[in-house]
Motif scaffolding. Structure first.
Motif, PDB file in Angstrom:
ATOM      1  N   GLY A  86     -66.011  21.235 -52.035  1.00 36.55           N
ATOM      2  CA  GLY A  86     -64.707  21.135 -51.367  1.00 36.55           C
ATOM      3  C   GLY A  86     -63.585  20.649 -52.245  1.00 36.55           C
ATOM      4  O   GLY A  86     -62.409  20.861 -51.934  1.00 36.55           O
ATOM      5  N   CYS A 258     -66.915  25.684 -44.569  1.00 35.87           N
ATOM      6  CA  CYS A 258     -66.350  24.344 -44.346  1.00 35.87           C
ATOM      7  C   CYS A 258     -67.131  23.641 -43.241  1.00 35.87           C
ATOM      8  O   CYS A 258     -66.864  23.836 -42.066  1.00 35.87           O
ATOM      9  CB  CYS A 258     -64.888  24.505 -43.943  1.00 35.87           C
ATOM     10  SG  CYS A 258     -64.144  22.993 -43.377  1.00 35.87           S
ATOM     11  N   ASN A 293     -69.058  23.689 -48.633  1.00 32.91           N
ATOM     12  CA  ASN A 293     -68.977  22.288 -48.233  1.00 32.91           C
ATOM     13  C   ASN A 293     -69.705  22.161 -46.910  1.00 32.91           C
ATOM     14  O   ASN A 293     -69.126  22.309 -45.848  1.00 32.91           O
ATOM     15  CB  ASN A 293     -67.516  21.861 -48.084  1.00 32.91           C
ATOM     16  CG  ASN A 293     -67.397  20.370 -48.107  1.00 32.91           C
ATOM     17  OD1 ASN A 293     -67.312  19.774 -49.165  1.00 32.91           O
ATOM     18  ND2 ASN A 293     -67.456  19.758 -46.950  1.00 32.91           N
ATOM     19  N   ARG A 302     -64.510  18.061 -46.256  1.00 26.34           N
ATOM     20  CA  ARG A 302     -64.214  19.287 -45.493  1.00 26.34           C
ATOM     21  C   ARG A 302     -62.712  19.496 -45.414  1.00 26.34           C
ATOM     22  O   ARG A 302     -62.232  20.613 -45.426  1.00 26.34           O
ATOM     23  CB  ARG A 302     -64.741  19.159 -44.056  1.00 26.34           C
ATOM     24  CG  ARG A 302     -66.227  19.068 -43.947  1.00 26.34           C
ATOM     25  CD  ARG A 302     -66.597  18.966 -42.491  1.00 26.34           C
ATOM     26  NE  ARG A 302     -67.971  18.488 -42.350  1.00 26.34           N
ATOM     27  CZ  ARG A 302     -68.509  18.191 -41.193  1.00 26.34           C
ATOM     28  NH1 ARG A 302     -67.810  18.309 -40.091  1.00 26.34           N
ATOM     29  NH2 ARG A 302     -69.747  17.774 -41.127  1.00 26.34           N
ATOM     30  N   GLU A 303     -61.993  18.386 -45.255  1.00 24.90           N
ATOM     31  CA  GLU A 303     -60.538  18.487 -45.105  1.00 24.90           C
ATOM     32  C   GLU A 303     -59.927  19.091 -46.359  1.00 24.90           C
ATOM     33  O   GLU A 303     -59.043  19.925 -46.301  1.00 24.90           O
ATOM     34  CB  GLU A 303     -59.967  17.083 -44.847  1.00 24.90           C
ATOM     35  CG  GLU A 303     -58.758  17.115 -43.949  1.00 24.90           C
ATOM     36  CD  GLU A 303     -57.502  16.620 -44.639  1.00 24.90           C
ATOM     37  OE1 GLU A 303     -56.422  17.107 -44.277  1.00 24.90           O
ATOM     38  OE2 GLU A 303     -57.603  15.792 -45.533  1.00 24.90           O
ATOM     39  N   SER A 305     -61.496  21.043 -48.569  1.00 23.10           N
ATOM     40  CA  SER A 305     -62.012  22.379 -48.916  1.00 23.10           C
ATOM     41  C   SER A 305     -61.098  23.498 -48.439  1.00 23.10           C
ATOM     42  O   SER A 305     -60.906  24.504 -49.121  1.00 23.10           O
ATOM     43  CB  SER A 305     -63.420  22.567 -48.353  1.00 23.10           C
ATOM     44  OG  SER A 305     -63.407  22.481 -46.947  1.00 23.10           O
ATOM     45  N   ILE A 306     -60.500  23.331 -47.249  1.00 22.60           N
ATOM     46  CA  ILE A 306     -59.589  24.343 -46.693  1.00 22.60           C
ATOM     47  C   ILE A 306     -58.383  24.542 -47.630  1.00 22.60           C
ATOM     48  O   ILE A 306     -57.983  25.660 -47.932  1.00 22.60           O
ATOM     49  CB  ILE A 306     -59.101  23.892 -45.298  1.00 22.60           C
ATOM     50  CG1 ILE A 306     -60.245  23.972 -44.286  1.00 22.60           C
ATOM     51  CG2 ILE A 306     -57.913  24.675 -44.841  1.00 22.60           C
ATOM     52  CD1 ILE A 306     -60.491  25.315 -43.688  1.00 22.60           C
ATOM     53  N   ALA A 327     -62.475  31.320 -43.474  1.00 22.75           N
ATOM     54  CA  ALA A 327     -62.731  29.881 -43.299  1.00 22.75           C
ATOM     55  C   ALA A 327     -63.770  29.719 -42.195  1.00 22.75           C
ATOM     56  O   ALA A 327     -63.523  30.108 -41.057  1.00 22.75           O
ATOM     57  CB  ALA A 327     -61.445  29.162 -42.918  1.00 22.75           C
ATOM     58  N   THR A 330     -63.107  26.265 -38.887  1.00 23.44           N
ATOM     59  CA  THR A 330     -62.027  25.272 -38.785  1.00 23.44           C
ATOM     60  C   THR A 330     -62.354  24.169 -37.773  1.00 23.44           C
ATOM     61  O   THR A 330     -61.726  23.120 -37.783  1.00 23.44           O
ATOM     62  CB  THR A 330     -60.695  25.951 -38.406  1.00 23.44           C
ATOM     63  OG1 THR A 330     -60.903  26.757 -37.246  1.00 23.44           O
ATOM     64  CG2 THR A 330     -60.164  26.812 -39.525  1.00 23.44           C
ATOM     65  N   ARG A 332     -65.150  22.464 -37.741  1.00 17.09           N
ATOM     66  CA  ARG A 332     -65.761  21.384 -38.536  1.00 17.09           C
ATOM     67  C   ARG A 332     -64.672  20.636 -39.329  1.00 17.09           C
ATOM     68  O   ARG A 332     -64.753  19.442 -39.544  1.00 17.09           O
ATOM     69  CB  ARG A 332     -66.792  21.950 -39.498  1.00 17.09           C
ATOM     70  CG  ARG A 332     -67.793  22.878 -38.865  1.00 17.09           C
ATOM     71  CD  ARG A 332     -69.022  22.160 -38.345  1.00 17.09           C
ATOM     72  NE  ARG A 332     -69.941  23.095 -37.729  1.00 17.09           N
ATOM     73  CZ  ARG A 332     -69.986  23.372 -36.435  1.00 17.09           C
ATOM     74  NH1 ARG A 332     -69.170  22.763 -35.614  1.00 17.09           N
ATOM     75  NH2 ARG A 332     -70.839  24.233 -35.944  1.00 17.09           N
ATOM     76  N   TRP A 333     -63.675  21.375 -39.763  1.00 17.59           N
ATOM     77  CA  TRP A 333     -62.546  20.766 -40.488  1.00 17.59           C
ATOM     78  C   TRP A 333     -61.792  19.808 -39.560  1.00 17.59           C
ATOM     79  O   TRP A 333     -61.437  18.698 -39.930  1.00 17.59           O
ATOM     80  CB  TRP A 333     -61.639  21.892 -40.987  1.00 17.59           C
ATOM     81  CG  TRP A 333     -60.352  21.467 -41.592  1.00 17.59           C
ATOM     82  CD1 TRP A 333     -60.167  20.904 -42.821  1.00 17.59           C
ATOM     83  CD2 TRP A 333     -59.047  21.591 -41.009  1.00 17.59           C
ATOM     84  NE1 TRP A 333     -58.830  20.677 -43.042  1.00 17.59           N
ATOM     85  CE2 TRP A 333     -58.121  21.094 -41.944  1.00 17.59           C
ATOM     86  CE3 TRP A 333     -58.578  22.088 -39.803  1.00 17.59           C
ATOM     87  CZ2 TRP A 333     -56.761  21.067 -41.698  1.00 17.59           C
ATOM     88  CZ3 TRP A 333     -57.225  22.068 -39.558  1.00 17.59           C
ATOM     89  CH2 TRP A 333     -56.326  21.554 -40.508  1.00 17.59           C
TER      90      TRP A 333
END
Length: 588
Positions: A86, A258, A293, A302-303, A305-306, A327, A330, A332-333
Motif C-alpha cells: 500500500g 485494498c 494490501n 489500506r488508506e 493504497s488507494i 479498486a 473501497t 475495506r478502505w
C-alpha cells in the motif's frame, strides 16, 4: 527535520509530542525500528500519526523523526509488472531481504536503482520545453512505451540531452531556466494526496469497450468515467474486475487489492502473470501494476493504497494512455478510515463511519477523467475508475454504498440470487444504471449502428415487462397470461440466457465485439417481431416457443467473430422459414 517522542500508542495511531516543526501529512519514522507513519492531525507540538506497520511493542518515550516530506510515490520506468504494497514498497524486494516474514521498518526503494534503461531522446539541444513535454522514451515492456516528461513546474531550454542506458537516478537531460539549470532524471516524485495537473478535462463521450455484453449494451461506462460494483460475498465482484482488467480497451491496468482477503489477492498475483493479454498476445503483467494490501496487513496502509494506485494511474494517463483502475474494495478502505477516526475520538457519523466519508470518496473518484495532458502536443489520456464495494450482506443502504452512489455515474448492482442461479456476470438489469447513456448515444450511433440506442431500449423494455409479468405468473400461473404476454416472457428469457449470460472461461464467449453484440440483439428481436406477426395471424405460442431455431439463436454467442456475418444471415432465414411453417402446420 523534527524529532519528538511517543506519548501514546493506540493500535495504528501514535501520538507524539515535540513535533512543532513538522507539517500535516509529513512522513515520519517511528521508534528505533523506524516504522513508516504519516501525520494526520496537529495540535500545537503534538502530532497524531497514522502508522502503516504493526505497532505492537512500541511504548512512550521512543523517538519519532519527521522526514519533512509528504507521502510520495516514485514515478518512472519499472512500475509496470511490479507488485507493491500500500505504500509502494516492492514485495519481491522485501521478500528477498526478509524472507516470508515481513520485517517491520524495512526500507526498500520503490524503483530498482541498479537497473539501466535504454533512453531515446525525442527533442534536441536548444529546444524549448514546458512542463509535461515528452523529452524521450524508454521501452519499459514489450507493449508499453514509457514517455519521460518534463516535471509540471519546469520550463526552459534543453541544454544537454543524451541517448544511452541510465538508472532512474542518473541525469539524462539538463534544462536551462532563468533561475539556473535543472537536472532531469528518469524518475520523478509526486505527493499521493494531490491530483496530478492537466491542461483541461474533456467530456466523457467515448465508451470504454469491455466486451462484456451486459455492460457495453445496457450499462456502458465512458472512458474517464467512474463505476461502482457493489455486491455481497460470492456474487462475482472480483471475477468481473478480472474480466474488465483483461478485456477493457485500456493501455494500462492498475489493480489495487485494498483490504481484500489474502487468498483472493493471492489468486490475482498467481493468475495475472499467467493471463495472456488478448490485445497483444503477451502476459497481462506487461501492462499491469498491482498493489496488494490484504486484510491481514496493517489497517492504516489500506488508506494509503488507494492514493498510491491512483497517482501511478494518473502518471500513465499523463503520457496519453487510456488507464483503467480497479479498486477492490473501497469498503475495506472506508473501514480503515472508521478505525482511525474512532481512535482520534472524532464525532462519528452514520454506523460509526467518519462524517467526512463522502468527501474523501469524492476526492478519490474525481481524479478520474478524460483529459488533455500538460505539454505542447495536446496528448489526450483517460483514467477510468471502477470501484468494488462490499456491503455487509449485500445491503446497499449502508453508508459506503450510499456515499459511492452519490458520486459515481455507473452502478453495476451484483445480485446473489443471479449468482446462485449460475447467471454470470450477475449484474441485475433492473437495479443497475448508467448515467453516461445520453452522452455516449451519439458515439454508438456514428460508430456501431444508427438504431443501437433504440434496440438497447427495446431490450430493457422487454426485461422490465418480464419482471411485472412474473408477479402475475407467481399468483395465478403462466396459463392465465395472454399469448402476446407469453411471447414477451419467451423473448425476455432469450435476452437473459442467450445475450446477458456470458461465460468468462469460454474462449469465444469471454469477449464479444460491438458488431457481434448488435447481430445478437437483432436476431433476438427479429424472432420476437416475426413471431408477434405470426401470432396475430393465428399462430400458436406453444409451437412458436419450441421451434428449433431458438437453439440456434442461443448458440450464436459461441460462433467465432469472423463467421458471425454468414451465420447471422443463415439464422435469420431459418427464423423466417420456421415461423411461416408453424402457421402452415396449424392451418393443416
Amino acid at each position: 527535520m523534527s524529532i519528538g517522542t511517543i506519548l501514546k500508542v493506540s493500535g495504528p495511531l501514535v501520538v507524539a509530542e515535540g513535533m512543532r516543526d513538522a507539517n500535516m501529512f509529513d512522513i515520519v519514522r517511528v521508534s528505533k525500528q523506524r516504522l513508516i507513519g504519516e501525520i494526520i492531525e496537529m495540535h500545537g507540538d503534538r502530532a497524531s500519526i497514522q502508522v502503516y506497520e504493526e505497532t505492537s511493542g512500541l511504548g512512550p518515550g521512543e523517538p519519532v523523526e519527521s522526514t519533512g516530506q509528504p507521502m510520495s510515490v516514485e514515478l518512472g520506468p519499472g512500475l509496470i509488472g511490479g507488485i507493491f504494497d500500500g505504500i509502494q514498497r516492492p514485495l519481491d524486494e522485501i521478500m528477498s531481504l526478509s524472507g516470508n516474514n515481513l520485517t517491520r521498518g524495512i526500507e526498500v526503494m520503490s524503483l530498482k536503482r541498479e537497473l539501466k534503461w535504454g533512453f531515446h531522446p525525442t527533442v534536441e539541444i536548444g529546444s524549448d520545453v514546458v512542463g509535461g513535454d515528452v523529452i524521450g522514451t524508454i521501452q519499459e515492456t514489450d507493449v508499453v512505451l514509457h514517455k519521460i516528461m518534463v516535471p509540471a513546474n519546469i520550463s526552459g531550454k534543453i541544454k544537454k540531452i543524451e541517448k544511452g542506458f541510465f538508472t532512474v537516478t542518473e541525469t539524462v537531460a539538463v534544462i536551462e531556466m532563468d533561475k539556473g539549470d535543472i537536472d532531469i532524471t528518469l524518475m520523478q516524485k509526486w505527493p499521493v494526496r494531490k491530483g496530478r495537473p492537466y491542461t483541461r478535462k474533456l467530456s466523457p463521450n467515448k465508451p470504454l469497450i469491455t466486451g462484456q455484453r451486459v455492460i457495453d449494451c445496457l450499462f456502458p461506462i465512458a472512458k474517464g468515467g467512474v463505476a461502482a460494483i457493489p455486491g455481497p460475498f460470492g456474487s462475482g465482484k472480483t471475477v468481473t474486475q478480472h474480466q474488465l482488467a483483461k478485456w477493457a480497451e485500456a493501455d494500462i491496468v492498475v489493480y489495487i487489492g485494498c483490504g481484500e482477503r489474502g487468498n483472493e489477492m493471492t489468486d490475482v498475483l498467481n493468475e495475472f502473470p499467467e493471463l495472456i493479454d488478448p490485445h497483444t498476445g503477451k502476459s497481462l503483467m506487461e501492462r499491469t501494476v498491482l498493489i496488494a494490501n490484504t486484510s491481514d496487513m496493517p489497517v492504516a496502509a489500506r488508506e494509503a493504497s488507494i492514493y498510491t494506485g491512483i497517482t501511478i494511474a494518473e502518471y500513465y494517463r499523463d503520457m496519453g494512455y487510456s488507464v483503467a483502475l480497479m479498486a477492490d474494495s473501497t469498503s475495506r478502505w472506508a473501514e480503515a478510515l472508521r478505525e482511525m477516526s474512532g481512535r482520534l475520538e472524532e464525532m462519528p457519523g452514520e454506523e460509526g463511519y467518519p462524517a467526512y466519508l463522502g468527501s474523501r470518496l469524492a476526492q478519490f473518484y474525481e481524479r478520474a477523467g478524460r483529459v488533455v495532458s500538460l505539454g505542447s502536443d495536446n496528448r489526450e489520456g483517460s483514467l477510468s475508475v471502477i470501484g468494488a464495494v462490499s456491503p455487509p450482506g449485500g445491503d446497499i443502504s449502508e453508508p459506503v454504498s450510499q456515499a459511492t452512489l452519490r458520486i459515481v455515474k455507473v452502478f453495476w448492482g451484483l445480485d446473489a440470487k443471479l449468482a446462485y442461479k449460475r447467471h454470470f456476470p450477475a449484474i441485475n438489469w433492473l437495479t443497475s444504471y448508467s448515467l453516461y447513456l445520453d452522452t455516449l448515444g451519439k458515439w454508438y450511433k456514428e460508430n456501431v449502428s444508427e438504431d443501437w440506442m433504440e434496440l438497447r431500449n427495446r431490450l430493457m423494455s422487454l426485461l422490465q415487462d418480464e419482471s411485472e409479468l412474473e408477479e402475475i405468473v407467481k399468483l395465478v400461473g403462466i396459463d392465465a397470461l395472454s399469448p402476446g404476454d407469453r411471447l414477451k416472457m419467451e423473448a425476455a428469457r432469450s435476452i437473459r440466457e442467450d445475450f446477458l449470460h456470458q461465460l468468462a472461461y469460454h474462449e469465444v464467449d469471454t469477449y464479444t465485439s460491438l458488431k457481434k453484440q448488435l447481430l445478437m440483439i437483432r436476431l433476438i428481436l427479429a424472432f420476437y417481431d416475426i413471431a408477434s406477426e405470426v401470432m396475430s395471424n393465428g399462430g400458436d405460442i406453444e409451437i412458436i416457443s419450441s421451434l428449433p431455431v431458438r437453439e440456434q439463436i442461443g448458440r450464436f454467442k459461441y460462433i467465432k467473430e469472423e463467421n458471425t456475418g454468414e451465420e447471422y444471415e443463415k439464422i435469420l432465414n431459418e427464423i423466417n422459414a420456421q415461423l411461416q411453417n408453424s402457421v402452415a402446420k396449424e392451418e393443416i
